[in-house]
Design a protein around this motif. Structure first.
Motif, PDB file in Angstrom:
ATOM      1  N   GLY A  82      49.570  30.751  43.885  1.00 33.49           N
ATOM      2  CA  GLY A  82      49.078  31.273  45.236  1.00 33.49           C
ATOM      3  C   GLY A  82      49.777  30.521  45.806  1.00 33.49           C
ATOM      4  N   LEU A  83      49.551  31.162  47.252  1.00 37.97           N
ATOM      5  CA  LEU A  83      49.533  30.226  48.364  1.00 37.97           C
ATOM      6  C   LEU A  83      48.791  29.610  48.480  1.00 37.97           C
ATOM      7  CD1 LEU A  83      51.580  30.486  51.219  1.00 37.97           C
ATOM      8  CD2 LEU A  83      49.954  31.181  51.810  1.00 37.97           C
ATOM      9  N   PHE A  84      49.349  28.026  49.132  1.00 38.34           N
ATOM     10  CA  PHE A  84      48.483  26.513  48.955  1.00 38.34           C
ATOM     11  C   PHE A  84      47.534  26.642  47.663  1.00 38.34           C
ATOM     12  CE2 PHE A  84      47.663  28.921  53.418  1.00 38.34           C
ATOM     13  CZ  PHE A  84      49.288  27.273  54.082  1.00 38.34           C
ATOM     14  N   GLY A  85      48.018  27.205  46.302  1.00 37.62           N
ATOM     15  CA  GLY A  85      47.541  26.537  45.105  1.00 37.62           C
ATOM     16  C   GLY A  85      46.104  27.683  44.863  1.00 37.62           C
ATOM     17  N   MET A  86      45.580  28.599  46.094  1.00 39.24           N
ATOM     18  CA  MET A  86      43.912  28.560  45.661  1.00 39.24           C
ATOM     19  C   MET A  86      44.014  29.994  44.416  1.00 39.24           C
ATOM     20  SD  MET A  86      42.628  27.430  48.367  1.00 39.24           S
ATOM     21  CE  MET A  86      41.203  28.011  47.959  1.00 39.24           C
ATOM     22  N   LYS A  87      45.106  30.921  43.856  1.00 40.23           N
ATOM     23  CA  LYS A  87      45.317  31.118  42.905  1.00 40.23           C
ATOM     24  C   LYS A  87      45.744  30.439  41.775  1.00 40.23           C
ATOM     25  CE  LYS A  87      43.561  35.456  44.095  1.00 40.23           C
ATOM     26  NZ  LYS A  87      42.832  36.538  43.813  1.00 40.23           N
ATOM     27  N   GLU A  88      45.378  30.696  40.481  1.00 43.05           N
ATOM     28  CA  GLU A  88      45.785  29.907  38.923  1.00 43.05           C
ATOM     29  C   GLU A  88      46.331  31.454  38.667  1.00 43.05           C
ATOM     30  OE1 GLU A  88      43.055  27.252  37.876  1.00 43.05           O
ATOM     31  OE2 GLU A  88      42.896  25.957  40.053  1.00 43.05           O
ATOM     32  N   SER A  89      47.105  31.177  37.572  1.00 48.38           N
ATOM     33  CA  SER A  89      47.510  32.018  36.314  1.00 48.38           C
ATOM     34  C   SER A  89      47.569  31.358  35.241  1.00 48.38           C
ATOM     35  CB  SER A  89      48.842  32.857  36.687  1.00 48.38           C
ATOM     36  OG  SER A  89      48.934  32.823  37.460  1.00 48.38           O
ATOM     37  N   LEU A  90      46.284  32.054  33.625  1.00 48.40           N
ATOM     38  CA  LEU A  90      46.283  31.992  33.202  1.00 48.40           C
ATOM     39  C   LEU A  90      47.479  31.963  31.944  1.00 48.40           C
ATOM     40  CD1 LEU A  90      43.304  32.826  31.630  1.00 48.40           C
ATOM     41  CD2 LEU A  90      43.866  30.176  31.887  1.00 48.40           C
ATOM     42  N   VAL A  91      48.184  30.381  31.423  1.00 50.31           N
ATOM     43  CA  VAL A  91      49.379  30.737  31.028  1.00 50.31           C
ATOM     44  C   VAL A  91      49.036  30.251  29.718  1.00 50.31           C
ATOM     45  CG1 VAL A  91      51.503  29.648  30.504  1.00 50.31           C
ATOM     46  CG2 VAL A  91      50.386  29.950  32.180  1.00 50.31           C
ATOM     47  N   PRO A  92      49.315  30.391  27.938  1.00 52.72           N
ATOM     48  CA  PRO A  92      49.308  30.391  26.397  1.00 52.72           C
ATOM     49  C   PRO A  92      50.493  29.210  26.556  1.00 52.72           C
ATOM     50  CG  PRO A  92      50.133  32.170  26.369  1.00 52.72           C
ATOM     51  CD  PRO A  92      50.122  31.675  27.731  1.00 52.72           C
ATOM     52  N   ALA A 138      50.421  37.678  35.955  1.00 48.15           N
ATOM     53  CA  ALA A 138      49.613  37.731  34.732  1.00 48.15           C
ATOM     54  C   ALA A 138      48.141  37.655  35.702  1.00 48.15           C
ATOM     55  CB  ALA A 138      49.095  36.142  34.345  1.00 48.15           C
ATOM     56  N   PRO A 139      47.152  38.229  34.819  1.00 48.04           N
ATOM     57  CA  PRO A 139      45.685  38.187  35.540  1.00 48.04           C
ATOM     58  C   PRO A 139      45.495  36.773  36.177  1.00 48.04           C
ATOM     59  CG  PRO A 139      46.053  39.191  33.559  1.00 48.04           C
ATOM     60  CD  PRO A 139      46.914  39.053  33.862  1.00 48.04           C
ATOM     61  N   ARG A 140      45.011  36.480  37.167  1.00 46.35           N
ATOM     62  CA  ARG A 140      44.868  35.379  38.109  1.00 46.35           C
ATOM     63  C   ARG A 140      43.514  34.914  38.788  1.00 46.35           C
ATOM     64  NH1 ARG A 140      49.196  35.912  43.049  1.00 46.35           N
ATOM     65  NH2 ARG A 140      49.036  32.888  42.572  1.00 46.35           N
ATOM     66  N   LEU A 141      42.787  34.046  38.463  1.00 48.28           N
ATOM     67  CA  LEU A 141      41.739  33.315  39.072  1.00 48.28           C
ATOM     68  C   LEU A 141      41.560  32.782  40.283  1.00 48.28           C
ATOM     69  CD1 LEU A 141      41.524  32.174  35.485  1.00 48.28           C
ATOM     70  CD2 LEU A 141      40.313  33.916  36.377  1.00 48.28           C
ATOM     71  N   ASP A 142      40.394  33.348  40.451  1.00 49.64           N
ATOM     72  CA  ASP A 142      40.379  32.471  42.086  1.00 49.64           C
ATOM     73  C   ASP A 142      39.532  30.951  41.275  1.00 49.64           C
ATOM     74  OD1 ASP A 142      40.826  33.880  43.628  1.00 49.64           O
ATOM     75  OD2 ASP A 142      38.946  35.219  43.972  1.00 49.64           O
ATOM     76  N   ALA A 143      39.783  29.940  42.682  1.00 48.70           N
ATOM     77  CA  ALA A 143      39.397  28.782  42.376  1.00 48.70           C
ATOM     78  C   ALA A 143      37.827  28.577  41.178  1.00 48.70           C
ATOM     79  CB  ALA A 143      39.705  27.737  42.845  1.00 48.70           C
ATOM     80  N   ASP A 144      36.848  29.436  41.463  1.00 50.65           N
ATOM     81  CA  ASP A 144      35.639  29.696  41.183  1.00 50.65           C
ATOM     82  C   ASP A 144      35.312  31.132  40.462  1.00 50.65           C
ATOM     83  OD1 ASP A 144      35.210  26.925  42.919  1.00 50.65           O
ATOM     84  OD2 ASP A 144      35.090  27.842  44.461  1.00 50.65           O
ATOM     85  N   LEU A 180      44.993  39.265  29.458  1.00 47.96           N
ATOM     86  CA  LEU A 180      45.434  38.006  28.988  1.00 47.96           C
ATOM     87  C   LEU A 180      46.370  37.997  28.030  1.00 47.96           C
ATOM     88  CD1 LEU A 180      43.266  35.306  30.524  1.00 47.96           C
ATOM     89  CD2 LEU A 180      45.736  35.919  31.084  1.00 47.96           C
ATOM     90  N   TYR A 181      45.876  38.395  26.776  1.00 45.79           N
ATOM     91  CA  TYR A 181      46.543  38.712  25.701  1.00 45.79           C
ATOM     92  C   TYR A 181      47.357  39.529  25.457  1.00 45.79           C
ATOM     93  CZ  TYR A 181      43.425  35.164  23.472  1.00 45.79           C
ATOM     94  OH  TYR A 181      42.788  33.550  23.147  1.00 45.79           O
ATOM     95  N   ARG A 182      46.590  40.897  25.910  1.00 46.77           N
ATOM     96  CA  ARG A 182      48.094  42.203  26.227  1.00 46.77           C
ATOM     97  C   ARG A 182      49.279  41.311  26.624  1.00 46.77           C
ATOM     98  NH1 ARG A 182      45.029  45.382  28.346  1.00 46.77           N
ATOM     99  NH2 ARG A 182      44.402  46.177  26.686  1.00 46.77           N
ATOM    100  N   HIS A 183      49.139  40.793  28.067  1.00 47.33           N
ATOM    101  CA  HIS A 183      50.073  40.265  29.070  1.00 47.33           C
ATOM    102  C   HIS A 183      51.049  39.436  28.721  1.00 47.33           C
ATOM    103  CE1 HIS A 183      51.497  39.290  33.307  1.00 47.33           C
ATOM    104  NE2 HIS A 183      52.004  38.533  32.541  1.00 47.33           N
ATOM    105  N   TYR A 184      50.459  39.018  27.619  1.00 47.19           N
ATOM    106  CA  TYR A 184      51.434  37.890  26.560  1.00 47.19           C
ATOM    107  C   TYR A 184      52.437  37.632  25.314  1.00 47.19           C
ATOM    108  CZ  TYR A 184      50.731  34.363  30.648  1.00 47.19           C
ATOM    109  OH  TYR A 184      51.119  33.645  31.849  1.00 47.19           O
ATOM    110  N   GLY A 185      51.431  39.125  24.945  1.00 51.24           N
ATOM    111  CA  GLY A 185      51.794  39.691  23.614  1.00 51.24           C
ATOM    112  C   GLY A 185      51.154  38.878  22.628  1.00 51.24           C
ATOM    113  N   LEU A 186      50.075  38.425  22.875  1.00 50.74           N
ATOM    114  CA  LEU A 186      49.389  37.775  21.495  1.00 50.74           C
ATOM    115  C   LEU A 186      48.418  38.398  20.964  1.00 50.74           C
ATOM    116  CD1 LEU A 186      49.072  34.381  23.307  1.00 50.74           C
ATOM    117  CD2 LEU A 186      50.695  35.033  22.043  1.00 50.74           C
TER     118      LEU A 186
END
Length: 288
Positions: free
Chosen positions: A49-59, A82-88, A99-105
């Protein structure tokens, strides 16, 4: 290199650059999640995300290292969507399933625990907490169910089907449809016009002889005689001349019109039934 035997040091992954299957940079690794039993990294977050405020989970299943970088078998857009997370932010069970559905796992257990315990407090049944990767995590519940991804072509057993349908795309292509010809032919028509024509006519004039002239004319015999005059008249003379009067040429003009186009498209329809006696459990679902 894969996540099952190579990325053994969670702290060495933090801050590394991640690239997608085409070699495009996705972002920078933020958090590392390890299997509770194996203690090895299984998932990471990437700051997209912008300025790294959002994080996406990757297997890390199927991932490899190239020098100091990490390459994953997913497209950049797949990771960014992918579903994204705020820093906290902490994941709940519903987000984990997405997440599992998004990556086909497939997911029989949970995603695991974060490598560092600086932030905890995730839902109890997800087996996952957030944190920065500094030291390996203690052993605990294993990360089960991550057997492979759709990119690796392995047989996955899930409780869902992907329904597809055809969409109609219509484009225009210019083609030759005919010819137009310009020619000239000779036709005859009658033309009537008015012209002034003069002619001479005879008029008989009777003029009395004055007395003073009668003596000079005495002695004229009586008898037959005749005289004549020449008559003249204008006659029309017709001539023809060919002259240019106009230029004639052909031009084309593009005209756009709205026309309905019909074609048959296919779509998949989902049917379901159960082995229960209640016939109300049989149905069909189609597209919108």
């Amino acid at each position: 290199m894969s996540a099952e035997g190579v990325f053994d040091n969670p702290s060495s992954l933090n801050g590394r650059s991640m690239y997608d299957q085409d070699g495009d940079k996705i972002g920078t690794v933020g958090q590392v999640y390890v299997g509770d039993r194996s203690g090895r990294p299984e998932w990471v977050t990437v700051k997209t995300g912008l300025f790294g405020m959002k994080e996406s989970l990757v297997p890390l299943t199927g991932a490899r290292r190239a020098g100091e970088d990490i390459h994953v078998p997913y497209a950049k857009e797949t990771v960014k969507e992918a579903p994204r997370l705020d820093a906290d932010e902490h994941l709940d069970p519903g987000q984990e399933k997405q997440l599992y559905r998004h990556y086909g796992l497939t997911a029989a257990g949970g995603i695991g625990t974060a490598a560092a315990g600086t932030r905890t407090g995730m839902a109890a049944d997800t087996g996952m907490s957030t944190g920065r990767a500094t030291t390996p995590a203690p052993t605990g519940r294993p990360m089960a169910g991550v057997r492979g991804s759709m990119q690796e072509g392995k047989d996955l057993h899930t409780d869902e089907l992907i329904r597809s349908e055809e969409q109609l795309h219509v484009t225009a292509e210019e083609r030759e449809v005919g010819h137009a010809r310009l020619r000239k032919v000779v036709v005859t028509e009658n033309v009537t016009t008015t012209v002034p024509l003069s002619h001479e006519e005879v008029r008989v004039v009777h003029e009395a002889i004055p007395p003073e002239e009668r003596g000079r004319l005495r002695g004229s015999r009586i008898g037959e005689a005749q005289t004549e005059v020449t008559l003249h008249a204008d006659q029309p003379i017709i001539s023809k001349e060919s002259i240019p009067v106009e230029r004639v040429r052909m031009e084309t003009e593009r005209v756009t019109e709205q026309r309905e186009v019909s074609a048959e498209v296919r779509k998949e329809q989902i049917e379901y039934d159960t082995d229960q006696e209640d016939k109300g459990n049989r149905g069909r679902r189609g597209g919108r």
